[in-house]
Write a protein that holds these residues in place. Structure first.
Motif, PDB file in Angstrom:
ATOM      1  N   LEU A 169       4.686  -9.332  11.881  1.00  0.00           N
ATOM      2  CA  LEU A 169       5.532  -9.674  13.027  1.00  0.00           C
ATOM      3  C   LEU A 169       5.272 -11.100  13.496  1.00  0.00           C
ATOM      4  N   LEU A 170       4.003 -11.492  13.533  1.00  0.00           N
ATOM      5  CA  LEU A 170       3.678 -12.866  13.900  1.00  0.00           C
ATOM      6  C   LEU A 170       4.293 -13.861  12.917  1.00  0.00           C
ATOM      7  N   GLY A 171       4.268 -13.510  11.639  1.00  0.00           N
ATOM      8  CA  GLY A 171       4.857 -14.391  10.646  1.00  0.00           C
ATOM      9  C   GLY A 171       6.349 -14.586  10.846  1.00  0.00           C
ATOM     10  N   VAL A 172       7.051 -13.506  11.122  1.00  0.00           N
ATOM     11  CA  VAL A 172       8.500 -13.602  11.350  1.00  0.00           C
ATOM     12  C   VAL A 172       8.779 -14.457  12.583  1.00  0.00           C
ATOM     13  N   GLY A 173       8.017 -14.226  13.660  1.00  0.00           N
ATOM     14  CA  GLY A 173       8.204 -15.036  14.860  1.00  0.00           C
ATOM     15  C   GLY A 173       7.905 -16.498  14.628  1.00  0.00           C
ATOM     16  N   ALA A 174       6.849 -16.774  13.855  1.00  0.00           N
ATOM     17  CA  ALA A 174       6.503 -18.161  13.545  1.00  0.00           C
ATOM     18  C   ALA A 174       7.615 -18.837  12.744  1.00  0.00           C
ATOM     19  N   HIS A 175       8.217 -18.097  11.814  1.00  0.00           N
ATOM     20  CA  HIS A 175       9.303 -18.660  11.008  1.00  0.00           C
ATOM     21  C   HIS A 175      10.482 -19.073  11.880  1.00  0.00           C
ATOM     22  N   VAL A 176      10.904 -18.183  12.745  1.00  0.00           N
ATOM     23  CA  VAL A 176      12.093 -18.466  13.554  1.00  0.00           C
ATOM     24  C   VAL A 176      11.850 -19.649  14.477  1.00  0.00           C
TER      25      VAL A 176
END
Length: 272
Positions: free
Chosen positions: A158-165
């Motif tokens: 989830l942190l990775g997805v948020g970081a990407h956006v």
């Protein structure tokens, strides 16, 4: 060369995962191996990103990029990326074959993003894979090679997805002009800014309520902090649409999440 490697995420990810390794019970030597593996992997990803994007950055007039300004040559950056990757392989495996495989899978996902996945609707997937595997890299290097609990893997993804956006928010217009149509670019700036806080806050909620035991004062305080950061990420910054504030808020959110993992270090190495 320092500017071309994307130093902020390189240092942040290395420091956070090293702290996680220490909290999980890795020895000082083990923590050093973790730090070296993550550092070289992140260097390879950062340098490869600037090398692959050099033509697009040049077309966009990105004079802040060393390859565009002429501060460093393309061949030098390419060689550095390959060299860092070559070092990353043995350093990762030195943590154990299973742990090394988990880390190298994450690095491969990041290279895949740089080499073309970022132009597709699955642009979020390499981030989810890379961040989600980091807890496995840490725990699989411990005696007995335990797999991390599911909540830690879910929180990392989830942190990775948020970081990407949040990372692509300032560059959405330039990306679209260059034909880069990842998920955030397809959604557009307004919807992406509204989406970004969702996986970040969800990650922290998982880290508060996933481990055994009550959330406690620290857990509720972390939710309050990350909730405030979610608002900062969602609301346009005063500096304008090109502001890097959302990405910086993401890094602080990641630090908060890792602080929660440190508090639950014993839980990280228990089997779910």
């Amino acid at each position: 060369m320092v500017r071309a490697c994307h130093p902020e995420p390189v240092v942040a990810v290395t420091a956070l995962i090293t702290a996680l390794a220490a909290a999980s019970g890795r020895s000082p030597g083990g923590c050093l191996l973790v730090a070296c593996a993550v550092f070289t992997g992140q260097l390879s990803v950062g340098w490869s990103n600037d090398r692959v994007d050099a033509r697009r950055d040049r077309a966009a007039g990105r004079q802040d990029k060393p390859l565009v300004s002429g501060a460093v040559g393309a061949g030098t950056v390419a060689a550095a990326a390959v060299g860092a990757l070559a070092l990353c392989v043995p350093l990762s495996v030195a943590n154990g074959v299973s742990a090394g495989a988990a880390h190298l899978a994450g690095v491969a996902a990041a290279w895949g993003y740089n080499l073309g996945v970022k132009r597709t609707v699955l642009s979020w997937l390499p981030y989810a894979v890379g961040f989600g595997l980091l807890p496995a890299f840490v725990t699989l290097g411990l005696p007995g090679r335990p797999w991390p609990p599911g909540w830690s893997v879910a929180a990392g993804a989830l942190l990775g997805v948020g970081a990407h956006v949040t990372n692509v928010l300032p560059d959405i217009d330039a990306d679209l002009a260059a034909g880069v149509r990842g998920l955030p670019q397809r959604l557009g700036r307004r919807r992406s800014r509204a989406l970004a806080p969702v996986p970040l806050f969800a990650a922290c909620a998982v880290l508060v309520f996933g481990p055994p035991g009550p959330a406690g004062v620290a857990g509720w305080a972390a939710l309050a902090v990350t909730g405030a950061l979610a608002v900062v990420t969602a609301v346009p910054a005063g500096a304008g649409s090109s502001s890097r504030l959302p990405f910086l808020a993401t890094l602080v959110t990641a630090a908060t999440a890792v602080a929660l993992l440190v508090l639950h270090g014993g839980s990280l190495v228990r089997r779910p």
